[in-house]
Design a protein around this motif. Structure first.
Motif, PDB file in Angstrom:
ATOM      1  N   ALA A 180     -11.754  12.850  -3.257  1.00  0.00           N
ATOM      2  CA  ALA A 180     -10.474  12.209  -2.940  1.00  0.00           C
ATOM      3  C   ALA A 180      -9.597  12.180  -4.178  1.00  0.00           C
ATOM      4  O   ALA A 180     -10.044  11.781  -5.264  1.00  0.00           O
ATOM      5  N   VAL A 181      -8.351  12.628  -4.024  1.00  0.00           N
ATOM      6  CA  VAL A 181      -7.345  12.526  -5.085  1.00  0.00           C
ATOM      7  C   VAL A 181      -6.348  11.473  -4.624  1.00  0.00           C
ATOM      8  O   VAL A 181      -5.580  11.703  -3.679  1.00  0.00           O
ATOM      9  N   LEU A 182      -6.393  10.315  -5.257  1.00  0.00           N
ATOM     10  CA  LEU A 182      -5.596   9.171  -4.828  1.00  0.00           C
ATOM     11  C   LEU A 182      -4.418   8.951  -5.765  1.00  0.00           C
ATOM     12  O   LEU A 182      -4.604   8.781  -6.979  1.00  0.00           O
ATOM     13  N   ASN A 183      -3.209   8.932  -5.214  1.00  0.00           N
ATOM     14  CA  ASN A 183      -2.033   8.547  -5.996  1.00  0.00           C
ATOM     15  C   ASN A 183      -1.977   7.027  -6.033  1.00  0.00           C
ATOM     16  O   ASN A 183      -1.864   6.377  -4.993  1.00  0.00           O
ATOM     17  N   ALA A 184      -2.046   6.470  -7.221  1.00  0.00           N
ATOM     18  CA  ALA A 184      -2.061   5.017  -7.355  1.00  0.00           C
ATOM     19  C   ALA A 184      -0.932   4.586  -8.284  1.00  0.00           C
ATOM     20  O   ALA A 184       0.205   5.014  -8.123  1.00  0.00           O
ATOM     21  N   GLY A 185      -1.232   3.746  -9.272  1.00  0.00           N
ATOM     22  CA  GLY A 185      -0.236   3.366 -10.267  1.00  0.00           C
ATOM     23  C   GLY A 185       0.650   2.193  -9.916  1.00  0.00           C
ATOM     24  O   GLY A 185       1.427   1.738 -10.730  1.00  0.00           O
ATOM     25  N   ARG A 186       0.573   1.705  -8.660  1.00  0.00           N
ATOM     26  CA  ARG A 186       1.485   0.619  -8.235  1.00  0.00           C
ATOM     27  C   ARG A 186       2.927   0.982  -8.612  1.00  0.00           C
ATOM     28  O   ARG A 186       3.629   0.238  -9.312  1.00  0.00           O
ATOM     29  N   ALA A 187       3.403   2.128  -8.143  1.00  0.00           N
ATOM     30  CA  ALA A 187       4.774   2.548  -8.433  1.00  0.00           C
ATOM     31  C   ALA A 187       5.754   1.517  -7.884  1.00  0.00           C
ATOM     32  O   ALA A 187       5.701   1.169  -6.702  1.00  0.00           O
ATOM     33  N   THR A 188       6.635   1.034  -8.743  1.00  0.00           N
ATOM     34  CA  THR A 188       7.623   0.044  -8.316  1.00  0.00           C
ATOM     35  C   THR A 188       8.983   0.390  -8.892  1.00  0.00           C
ATOM     36  O   THR A 188       9.097   0.761 -10.063  1.00  0.00           O
ATOM     37  N   VAL A 189      10.000   0.275  -8.066  1.00  0.00           N
ATOM     38  CA  VAL A 189      11.387   0.463  -8.476  1.00  0.00           C
ATOM     39  C   VAL A 189      12.149  -0.765  -7.992  1.00  0.00           C
ATOM     40  O   VAL A 189      12.202  -1.025  -6.786  1.00  0.00           O
ATOM     41  N   PRO A 190      12.713  -1.581  -8.904  1.00  0.00           N
ATOM     42  CA  PRO A 190      13.326  -2.850  -8.491  1.00  0.00           C
ATOM     43  C   PRO A 190      14.344  -2.716  -7.368  1.00  0.00           C
ATOM     44  O   PRO A 190      14.449  -3.605  -6.514  1.00  0.00           O
ATOM     45  N   ALA A 191      15.066  -1.599  -7.329  1.00  0.00           N
ATOM     46  CA  ALA A 191      16.122  -1.441  -6.326  1.00  0.00           C
ATOM     47  C   ALA A 191      15.579  -1.069  -4.949  1.00  0.00           C
ATOM     48  O   ALA A 191      16.332  -1.060  -3.970  1.00  0.00           O
ATOM     49  N   LYS A 192      14.289  -0.778  -4.859  1.00  0.00           N
ATOM     50  CA  LYS A 192      13.716  -0.336  -3.583  1.00  0.00           C
ATOM     51  C   LYS A 192      12.712  -1.347  -3.049  1.00  0.00           C
ATOM     52  O   LYS A 192      11.782  -1.742  -3.762  1.00  0.00           O
ATOM     53  N   LEU A 193      12.908  -1.771  -1.816  1.00  0.00           N
ATOM     54  CA  LEU A 193      11.947  -2.616  -1.106  1.00  0.00           C
ATOM     55  C   LEU A 193      11.543  -3.828  -1.931  1.00  0.00           C
ATOM     56  O   LEU A 193      10.373  -4.213  -1.996  1.00  0.00           O
ATOM     57  N   SER A 194      12.537  -4.435  -2.587  1.00  0.00           N
ATOM     58  CA  SER A 194      12.352  -5.669  -3.362  1.00  0.00           C
ATOM     59  C   SER A 194      11.310  -5.524  -4.460  1.00  0.00           C
ATOM     60  O   SER A 194      10.662  -6.497  -4.857  1.00  0.00           O
ATOM     61  N   GLY A 195      11.134  -4.300  -4.958  1.00  0.00           N
ATOM     62  CA  GLY A 195      10.189  -4.083  -6.042  1.00  0.00           C
ATOM     63  C   GLY A 195       8.733  -4.093  -5.629  1.00  0.00           C
ATOM     64  O   GLY A 195       7.838  -4.107  -6.491  1.00  0.00           O
ATOM     65  N   ARG A 196       8.468  -4.059  -4.332  1.00  0.00           N
ATOM     66  CA  ARG A 196       7.074  -4.023  -3.870  1.00  0.00           C
ATOM     67  C   ARG A 196       6.473  -2.635  -4.090  1.00  0.00           C
ATOM     68  O   ARG A 196       7.200  -1.653  -4.227  1.00  0.00           O
ATOM     69  N   PRO A 197       5.142  -2.524  -4.140  1.00  0.00           N
ATOM     70  CA  PRO A 197       4.513  -1.240  -4.445  1.00  0.00           C
ATOM     71  C   PRO A 197       4.882  -0.144  -3.454  1.00  0.00           C
ATOM     72  O   PRO A 197       4.842  -0.335  -2.242  1.00  0.00           O
ATOM     73  N   LEU A 198       5.217   1.015  -4.009  1.00  0.00           N
ATOM     74  CA  LEU A 198       5.535   2.191  -3.199  1.00  0.00           C
ATOM     75  C   LEU A 198       4.347   3.143  -3.093  1.00  0.00           C
ATOM     76  O   LEU A 198       4.397   4.118  -2.344  1.00  0.00           O
ATOM     77  N   SER A 199       3.303   2.859  -3.867  1.00  0.00           N
ATOM     78  CA  SER A 199       2.074   3.650  -3.832  1.00  0.00           C
ATOM     79  C   SER A 199       0.901   2.687  -3.943  1.00  0.00           C
ATOM     80  O   SER A 199       1.085   1.470  -4.069  1.00  0.00           O
ATOM     81  N   LEU A 200      -0.308   3.203  -3.917  1.00  0.00           N
ATOM     82  CA  LEU A 200      -1.479   2.347  -3.988  1.00  0.00           C
ATOM     83  C   LEU A 200      -1.530   1.579  -5.302  1.00  0.00           C
ATOM     84  O   LEU A 200      -1.261   2.127  -6.371  1.00  0.00           O
ATOM     85  N   THR A 201      -1.870   0.301  -5.233  1.00  0.00           N
ATOM     86  CA  THR A 201      -2.216  -0.451  -6.429  1.00  0.00           C
ATOM     87  C   THR A 201      -3.624  -0.049  -6.860  1.00  0.00           C
ATOM     88  O   THR A 201      -4.342   0.639  -6.134  1.00  0.00           O
ATOM     89  N   ALA A 202      -4.045  -0.493  -8.037  1.00  0.00           N
ATOM     90  CA  ALA A 202      -5.399  -0.194  -8.491  1.00  0.00           C
ATOM     91  C   ALA A 202      -6.426  -0.753  -7.512  1.00  0.00           C
ATOM     92  O   ALA A 202      -7.400  -0.074  -7.155  1.00  0.00           O
ATOM     93  N   GLU A 203      -6.205  -1.992  -7.051  1.00  0.00           N
ATOM     94  CA  GLU A 203      -7.155  -2.603  -6.124  1.00  0.00           C
ATOM     95  C   GLU A 203      -7.200  -1.859  -4.800  1.00  0.00           C
ATOM     96  O   GLU A 203      -8.277  -1.664  -4.219  1.00  0.00           O
ATOM     97  N   ARG A 204      -6.046  -1.434  -4.320  1.00  0.00           N
ATOM     98  CA  ARG A 204      -6.026  -0.732  -3.033  1.00  0.00           C
ATOM     99  C   ARG A 204      -6.566   0.694  -3.175  1.00  0.00           C
ATOM    100  O   ARG A 204      -7.094   1.253  -2.209  1.00  0.00           O
ATOM    101  N   ALA A 205      -6.476   1.271  -4.360  1.00  0.00           N
ATOM    102  CA  ALA A 205      -7.131   2.556  -4.587  1.00  0.00           C
ATOM    103  C   ALA A 205      -8.643   2.402  -4.481  1.00  0.00           C
ATOM    104  O   ALA A 205      -9.339   3.249  -3.898  1.00  0.00           O
TER     105      ALA A 205
END
Length: 272
Positions: A180-205
């Protein structure tokens, strides 16, 4: 002149960001190529260049692009690399953006890319389950994952997916996942979706790895860009806390992880 990297029967090399080289069944695939030097793109800022130059991978057979909308998954040099490849597979919307030569695969659609090797596009969601959708019905943008099926092995690349529900659906529909190749990193952009994660967090990975049951997990998309909140240290802690640290491939970027041995015992080869 840059030398081409020698091929391996089954191996993974993380270039940086989301970019991974996968050698399998005589083929070389490159996932989400990003080869620009550190660059400020405005909304996103790249802080580290690639561990391997694009020229060293010029013999690529297939490029897989999860989405063409964001520079952190397809930067300027990566786009040129993808368009020069013999095969370029992506989602339908990104295929329209990239133009002639790009093949758009809808979810669950497959393409044969070699002798006994198929690539299947699988669903992905680039943000939280309740995220606002655009006119086409996508959260953030259209994005796809890929499942590579070759003789004796199955590889799942999630793309920028934040949904454990979709990961579970892939496992249920396509069966056992070996790598499995998992994109994680908890990608966050303040202007998008109130800064919520756009990719897997470490825990969700870590949770995704448990759902998949894959004995070998490569976590990417967690370094090299300013908007990644969870780095390799957070990933290591999450896998250790879940009791599955032995599944996590800790090979450094720019070094080959040659499969066939347990993750901690893999033979790692820099540039060879």
């Amino acid at each position: 002149m840059t030398e081409l990297l020698p091929r391996h029967g089954l191996g993974f090399l993380v270039v940086g960001g989301p970019t991974v080289v996968i050698d399998v069944a005589g083929l070389r695939l490159v996932l989400d190529p990003t080869f620009d030097p550190p660059t400020d793109y405005g909304a996103l800022r790249k802080t580290r260049g690639p561990a391997v130059e694009a020229q060293a991978l010029a013999d690529v057979d297939v490029v897989l692009v999860s989405h063409a909308d964001h520079a952190d998954n397809l930067d300027v040099s990566g786009r040129a690399f993808a368009l020069a490849a013999p095969r370029l597979l992506t989602n339908p919307g990104s295929a329209r953006q990239l133009g002639a030569g790009a093949e758009g695969l809808a979810p669950w659609q497959s393409a044969s890319v070699g002798d006994g090797v198929t690539v299947t596009a699988v669903p992905a969601q680039h943000g939280p389950a309740d995220g606002e959708t655009d006119a086409a019905g996508f959260v953030n943008c259209e994005v796809t994952g890929f499942v590579i099926q070759a003789p004796g092995t199955t590889i799942y690349c999630t793309g920028d997916n934040a949904s454990l529900e979709l990961i579970t659906r892939v496992k249920e529909r396509l069966g056992g996942i070996d790598h499995a190749v998992l994109n994680a990193g908890r990608a966050t952009v303040p202007a998008k979706l109130s800064g919520r994660p756009l990719s897997l967090t470490a825990e969700r990975a870590g949770a995704a790895a448990q759902v998949l049951g894959a004995p070998h997990v490569v976590v990417v998309h967690q370094t090299g860009w300013e908007h990644f909140a969870d780095g390799p240290g957070a990933t290591l802690r999450a896998f250790r806390d879940a009791g599955i640290l032995d599944r996590l491939d800790r090979t450094p970027e720019g070094e080959w992880s040659i499969c066939g041995a347990p993750p901690r015992l893999r033979n790692n080869h820099r540039g060879r």
